[in-house]
Write a protein that holds these residues in place. Structure first.
Motif, mmCIF file in Angstrom:
data_model
loop_
_atom_site.group_PDB
_atom_site.id
_atom_site.type_symbol
_atom_site.label_atom_id
_atom_site.label_comp_id
_atom_site.label_asym_id
_atom_site.label_seq_id
_atom_site.Cartn_x
_atom_site.Cartn_y
_atom_site.Cartn_z
ATOM 1 N N LEU A 150 -4.667 11.488 0.507
ATOM 2 C CA LEU A 150 -4.247 10.207 1.073
ATOM 3 C C LEU A 150 -3.956 10.334 2.567
ATOM 4 O O LEU A 150 -4.322 9.462 3.372
ATOM 5 N N ALA B 278 1.597 -9.018 -9.742
ATOM 6 C CA ALA B 278 2.647 -8.314 -9.019
ATOM 7 C C ALA B 278 2.054 -7.166 -8.201
ATOM 8 O O ALA B 278 2.372 -6.976 -7.033
ATOM 9 N N GLU C 282 0.434 -6.286 0.637
ATOM 10 C CA GLU C 282 1.450 -6.064 1.650
ATOM 11 C C GLU C 282 1.349 -4.655 2.239
ATOM 12 O O GLU C 282 1.443 -4.441 3.442
ATOM 13 N N TYR D 222 8.886 -8.458 -6.677
ATOM 14 C CA TYR D 222 7.572 -8.848 -7.171
ATOM 15 C C TYR D 222 7.593 -9.456 -8.563
ATOM 16 O O TYR D 222 6.779 -10.260 -8.925
ATOM 17 N N ILE D 223 8.567 -8.979 -9.361
ATOM 18 C CA ILE D 223 8.567 -9.402 -10.754
ATOM 19 C C ILE D 223 9.876 -10.097 -11.093
ATOM 20 O O ILE D 223 10.935 -9.602 -10.760
ATOM 21 N N LEU E 156 -6.079 4.708 -3.455
ATOM 22 C CA LEU E 156 -5.066 3.662 -3.281
ATOM 23 C C LEU E 156 -4.772 2.894 -4.564
ATOM 24 O O LEU E 156 -3.769 2.187 -4.660
ATOM 25 N N TYR F 205 -10.329 -1.636 1.675
ATOM 26 C CA TYR F 205 -9.734 -1.143 0.432
ATOM 27 C C TYR F 205 -9.632 -2.183 -0.686
ATOM 28 O O TYR F 205 -9.234 -1.869 -1.778
ATOM 29 N N PHE G 155 -3.103 15.114 -4.275
ATOM 30 C CA PHE G 155 -3.223 13.663 -4.163
ATOM 31 C C PHE G 155 -2.748 13.182 -2.791
ATOM 32 O O PHE G 155 -3.442 12.458 -2.096
ATOM 33 N N ARG G 156 -1.554 13.634 -2.395
ATOM 34 C CA ARG G 156 -1.042 13.143 -1.113
ATOM 35 C C ARG G 156 -1.795 13.739 0.067
ATOM 36 O O ARG G 156 -1.972 13.070 1.089
ATOM 37 N N LEU H 110 -1.341 3.112 -5.989
ATOM 38 C CA LEU H 110 -0.239 3.143 -5.022
ATOM 39 C C LEU H 110 0.737 2.001 -5.221
ATOM 40 O O LEU H 110 1.938 2.159 -5.016
ATOM 41 N N THR I 93 10.039 -1.322 -19.864
ATOM 42 C CA THR I 93 10.434 -0.107 -19.148
ATOM 43 C C THR I 93 11.446 -0.439 -18.060
ATOM 44 O O THR I 93 11.747 -1.594 -17.812
ATOM 45 N N LEU J 196 3.755 4.756 4.296
ATOM 46 C CA LEU J 196 2.743 4.844 3.233
ATOM 47 C C LEU J 196 2.825 6.192 2.532
ATOM 48 O O LEU J 196 2.703 6.294 1.311
ATOM 49 N N ALA K 236 3.962 2.606 -7.022
ATOM 50 C CA ALA K 236 5.139 3.169 -6.376
ATOM 51 C C ALA K 236 6.238 2.126 -6.241
ATOM 52 O O ALA K 236 7.410 2.437 -6.212
ATOM 53 N N ARG K 237 5.851 0.881 -6.171
ATOM 54 C CA ARG K 237 6.850 -0.182 -6.050
ATOM 55 C C ARG K 237 7.202 -0.834 -7.379
ATOM 56 O O ARG K 237 8.343 -1.155 -7.627
ATOM 57 N N VAL K 238 6.205 -1.059 -8.228
ATOM 58 C CA VAL K 238 6.530 -1.733 -9.477
ATOM 59 C C VAL K 238 6.680 -0.751 -10.638
ATOM 60 O O VAL K 238 6.961 -1.163 -11.748
ATOM 61 N N THR K 239 6.554 0.562 -10.355
ATOM 62 C CA THR K 239 6.564 1.626 -11.368
ATOM 63 C C THR K 239 5.469 1.385 -12.384
ATOM 64 O O THR K 239 4.793 0.371 -12.368
ATOM 65 N N ASP K 240 5.322 2.365 -13.278
ATOM 66 C CA ASP K 240 4.215 2.352 -14.227
ATOM 67 C C ASP K 240 4.591 1.555 -15.471
ATOM 68 O O ASP K 240 5.279 2.034 -16.358
ATOM 69 N N ILE K 241 4.135 0.333 -15.522
ATOM 70 C CA ILE K 241 4.473 -0.540 -16.648
ATOM 71 C C ILE K 241 3.441 -0.368 -17.759
ATOM 72 O O ILE K 241 2.261 -0.606 -17.547
ATOM 73 N N ALA L 92 3.633 7.163 -1.413
ATOM 74 C CA ALA L 92 2.809 8.074 -2.213
ATOM 75 C C ALA L 92 3.673 9.157 -2.853
ATOM 76 O O ALA L 92 3.401 9.621 -3.956
ATOM 77 N N ILE M 121 12.462 -1.081 -14.700
ATOM 78 C CA ILE M 121 11.886 -1.463 -13.407
ATOM 79 C C ILE M 121 12.957 -1.386 -12.330
ATOM 80 O O ILE M 121 13.973 -2.056 -12.415
ATOM 81 N N PRO M 122 12.761 -0.546 -11.334
ATOM 82 C CA PRO M 122 13.786 -0.370 -10.307
ATOM 83 C C PRO M 122 13.905 -1.585 -9.385
ATOM 84 O O PRO M 122 12.966 -2.369 -9.261
ATOM 85 N N THR N 211 13.546 -2.206 -6.287
ATOM 86 C CA THR N 211 12.491 -2.505 -5.316
ATOM 87 C C THR N 211 11.378 -3.359 -5.898
ATOM 88 O O THR N 211 10.651 -4.015 -5.171
ATOM 89 N N ALA N 212 11.231 -3.292 -7.212
ATOM 90 C CA ALA N 212 10.155 -4.045 -7.840
ATOM 91 C C ALA N 212 10.561 -5.484 -8.106
ATOM 92 O O ALA N 212 9.723 -6.342 -8.321
ATOM 93 N N LYS O 30 0.148 -8.345 -5.155
ATOM 94 C CA LYS O 30 1.041 -8.738 -4.078
ATOM 95 C C LYS O 30 1.534 -7.505 -3.314
ATOM 96 O O LYS O 30 1.495 -7.442 -2.083
ATOM 97 N N ALA O 31 1.979 -6.510 -4.069
ATOM 98 C CA ALA O 31 2.481 -5.281 -3.465
ATOM 99 C C ALA O 31 1.381 -4.566 -2.699
ATOM 100 O O ALA O 31 1.576 -4.093 -1.577
#
Lengths: 173, 173, 173, 173, 173, 173
Positions: B39, A90, A97, E84-85, A66, A108, B35-36, A69, E75, A4, A72-77, A8, E77-78, E80-81, A93-94
Motif C-alpha cells: 500500500l 456505509a 472519503e 457511517y452506520i 484498497l 481506484y 500488505f502495508r 480499506l 458484531t 491512510l 478499517a473504519r466500519v470493521t469487518d461486519i 491500513a 462496531i467501534p 468511528t464507524a 461512503k467511507a
C-alpha cells in the motif's frame, strides 16, 4: 498520506470476524486476507492478459489493495449482520472519503469494470483457499465451503480458472 | 499457481520474529507487513510519477507483493541471525525457484531498478510506522526507532518523502 | 551469564515455526519444547543407566538444555528451509560462540557421543508426543506422524524404548 | 513413563497465572519458566562447583526439571490464593505420587539439601529476569520487582551471585 | 432458547474492537465486558435500593445481561464507524427479533426506564475500569480516559456514585 | 465496591484451565463462562416461573453472577486437582469474605435453595453447550460430552429442560 497508512495499520489488528464467529481461535487479520487477495489478483490478471484479454493490471492491483480499506473504519461486519445493515453503502461512503485524500481517486473506483469484477472473484477465491487451509487443520464447515464454490462457478472467470477452483475440491478429501 | 497461493498462506501464519524477540506479545504476521508495504509502495510510486519521475507502478506493486514471499520458505530470520546465515542468497534461491512457475518471471526480479529500491524504502518506512504504533500502546525501544529513521534519511527517496518521515518523529512525543 | 539467560528468554517468545506452518494457531514455544526434551532425556538416561549402559546423565541433561539455545539467534528454521540454508553450520557457529562464555565449554559439545545421540532421539520423541497431543484435539497430519515414527524405529535406542514409541501409535486410534 | 511426559505436556499449555492476573496478555507457560529455571540452575551449580562447593549438579538439574511438574495437576495457583489453600501440601502429595512411577524416586526429593535450595534461588531469579523483560516492553509493577530482589538478597547464594542480581536493577533504568 | 444461547456463545468469541483498534493485543471479549457490566449493575442497583430509590433489580439485571446480545449479530462496531452506520437502529431491529422468541419480551425493553439508564451508566463505568486496568499494565490513552469520566460526571447517577468514579482517577497516578 | 469490580476483572483474564488442559488453544475466560451461565439461569428461571414454580429470579441471577467470583482468588482449579485440594472449602472461605463487603450478604449464599441448585444446573448446561461448540470446530472429546449429559439427566431440572439437553446431542451428528 500518513493517515491512510494508519488506517491500513488497523486492518492488521482487526480479525476477520466471519472466522471468529465460526470458532476459529486466532483467525487471520483483514490485512492478511487483503495481502493474498492482491497476490491472487496479480496472478489472475497476468494470466488473463497472457490469454489475450485487455486488462489493466496496475488498476486491478490498486483496487485489490484498497478493497478492504474501508473496513478499517466500519470493521469487518459478517454476513449475518448484512440483513440489518446496508454494508456496501456505509463502505462506499467511507471509501469515497478516504480516496479523496489519495492522489488520483478516479483510478481506484471499484464498480462494474473488468478489474473490479476480477478483484471480487479473487476475494471469494481467497476465502475458499483459507477455508480449505483451516479444514486441513481440523476445522469443519462443509456447507460453507460448497456455498463459496457455487458462487465461483457462476462467475464469468470460472471459464478461465475452473481448473484451479475444481483442484481445491479434489485436493480436499 | 495454487502452490504459490499456499506459500502466501504461510505468510499469514508466520509472525514477524523481530517483534517477538523484542517482546511484542502477538505481533503482526509477515502478510500483515507485506500488505502495508504494498500500500505504501502504491502511494509513493503514484506520488513520484506525479512529480515527473519515470516509474513503472505495476512493476513496483508486483515487487512489493512478492518481496517477502521467499520468507514463506525460509521463515522470517531476524537481523541478529544474519551474521550466521547468508540470508539474501537463500532467499534469492527460493524466490527464483518460485518465480519460475509464475507466468512472466523477468517482471519480478528485484535488484537495482528504481522500483526495487522504492520497495526497500517502503519496507523500512512500514517498519517505522509499526514501531511508532507499538510505541503508542506502551512498547518502548527508542534506539531501534532512531536507527531506522537514520537509514531512511540516507535514502535517495528522503528528498521526496522527508516530510512524511519527519512527521512521524514529531507526532511521537 | 546474564546474557545467556536473556538468550534463553527469547526461546520463550519464539514459536516452533514448524507447527505454525502446519496451521496450529498458538503453538508451543521453543522453550516449551526444550523443557520436555530435557525431561524425556532425564527419564531415558536414568533408564539406560539402570539397564547397565555407561551414560553420563549430567552431560546428557546439559546437552538437552542447551540443544536449542542456538535457535535464540537464528530462530526456528523449519525443515522446508533446510534445502536453502545449511542450518547445522549456522547453529554450530552460534552455539560455539555462546558456549565460549559459559564456564566449561568442552562439556557441552554435542556430536557423536552417546549423550548427544540420546538427546537427538529425545528431540524426535518429543515431537512425536506433541503431534499426538495436537492430533487428539482435532489437528490432522498422519503422514508427518508416521515419518517421525519411522526415524525413531531406525534409531539405536528403539531397542530400549520401542514399547514407548509403539505405545503412542496404539493409543492413537 | 509416557504418563509423565503427558503431564509435562500440560505445563506447556498452562500459563503462569501470576502474570495473567497482573494483566500480561499472553504470558509465558509454566514449561517456559521451568526451562529457564533449569538453565539458570545449570549455570549457577557449575559456578558454585568451580568455586569449590560440593554440589551434585545432576541432582540439582533433576530437581529443577521436576520442580514445577506437580503444577500439571494442581495448575498454577497464584500467591493470593495461598491464604486459602495449603499449596505446598497438595503439591507434595501430587509430586510424591508422580515420582513413585519414575525409576529412582529418592533422587528427586526436594527439601533442605543444597541442591533444593539452589533451585529455589534459581526459581526466584528467573521470575526477576522475566519481570525485567516484561518491564522493558512497557509493563510496569515496580513494587513486585523490588519485593523479589529483597528475597534474593536474603538468600545464602546472594554472596556468590550478588553481582548478577544487582546487575539487573542497574540495567533497568 | 438454545438459539439464544448460541448467540451468547458468539459474544465469547468476539473481541471488543474498540480496544483492538487502540492496539491492545488480546483484548477482552464482548461477553467479558457484559459479565462485569451485569455485576456492576447488581451492586449499584442494590445500593440505590438501600438508599431508598424504587428500582426493580431483577429488571436491571436482565437488561444488563441482554444489553450487548444484539452485538452477536452485528458484531462490535467501534465509535468511528457510527458516523457511517446508524448502529442503534440495526441493533434494535436485531434485539427485537431475538426477544420475540424469549418468554416475556416486554420485560427486557431498554429505553428510558430508570433500570435502562442505570445499565448505560454501568456500561460506561465498566469501560473506565477496563481502561484503568489496561493503563496499569503499560497501555496509554489518557484522552480517552478523561472523556469517559466526563460522561460519567454528567450522569444522574454521579450524585450517588461520584466517590467511586473519582476514586479511579485518584488511584491512577 | 471498587475492589469487587477489580476481582471481577481478573475473571476476564483467567482462562478456564479445564479447556487449556484438553488442548483448546485460546479458551474462553472464566468471565465468558459466567456471562452465559447467568443468561441461561435467566432463561430457565423465567421458564420455571411461567410453569408455576415459586422461584426468586433476582436471587438466582445474583448467585449466577457471583458463582465463579471466588475463582478470581483461587483461580480455576480443574477437576483433576480436586483429588488433592478441597476446592469447595477454599472457595467458600473466599466467597464468604468477599460477600461480607457487599450490601446484603445473606441474599447471595449459595446452597440448598432452589435458586442455587438451578445455577448449578445452568453451570453444567453451559459447559455442555461450550463442549458442543468446540466440537463443531474440530475439537474431539466425546467421553467428556456424555459424562456431562449423564449428570444433567440425573438433575431435578431435567424434567423441565430435557428437550433442550437432548436437542444438543441430536444436533451433534
Amino acid at each position: 498520506m500518513l493517515f491512510l497508512f494508519f488506517e491500513a495499520g488497523k486492518l492488521k489488528r482487526l480479525p476477520r470476524t466471519g472466522w471468529l464467529l465460526k470458532g476459529i481461535p486466532n483467525p487471520e487479520s483483514i490485512a492478511d486476507h487483503s495481502f493474498r487477495v492482491s497476490l491472487i489478483t496479480m496472478s489472475l490478471a497476468d494470466e488473463l492478459k497472457a490469454k489475450g484479454l485487455e486488462i489493466d493490471v496496475e488498476r486491478a492491483l490498486k483496487i485489490a489493495l484498497l478493497h478492504d480499506l474501508a473496513e478499517a473504519r466500519v470493521t469487518d461486519i459478517p454476513p449475518t449482520a448484512q440483513y440489518y445493515i446496508d454494508k456496501s453503502k456505509a463502505e462506499k461512503k467511507a471509501a469515497m472519503e478516504m480516496l479523496l485524500s489519495t492522489p488520483r481517486p478516479r483510478e481506484y473506483e471499484e464498480g462494474l469494470s473488468l478489474e473490479g469484477r476480477l478483484v471480487k472473484f479473487a476475494d471469494k477465491l481467497e476465502m475458499l483457499i483459507q477455508a480449505y487451509e483451516y479444514e486441513k487443520t481440523g476445522f469443519k464447515d462443509p456447507n460453507e465451503f460448497w456455498k463459496v464454490i457455487e458462487k465461483l462457478k457462476e462467475s464469468e472467470f470460472y471459464e478461465y480458472f475452473g481448473e484451479l477452483v475444481d483442484g481445491l475440491s479434489l485436493h480436499r478429501d
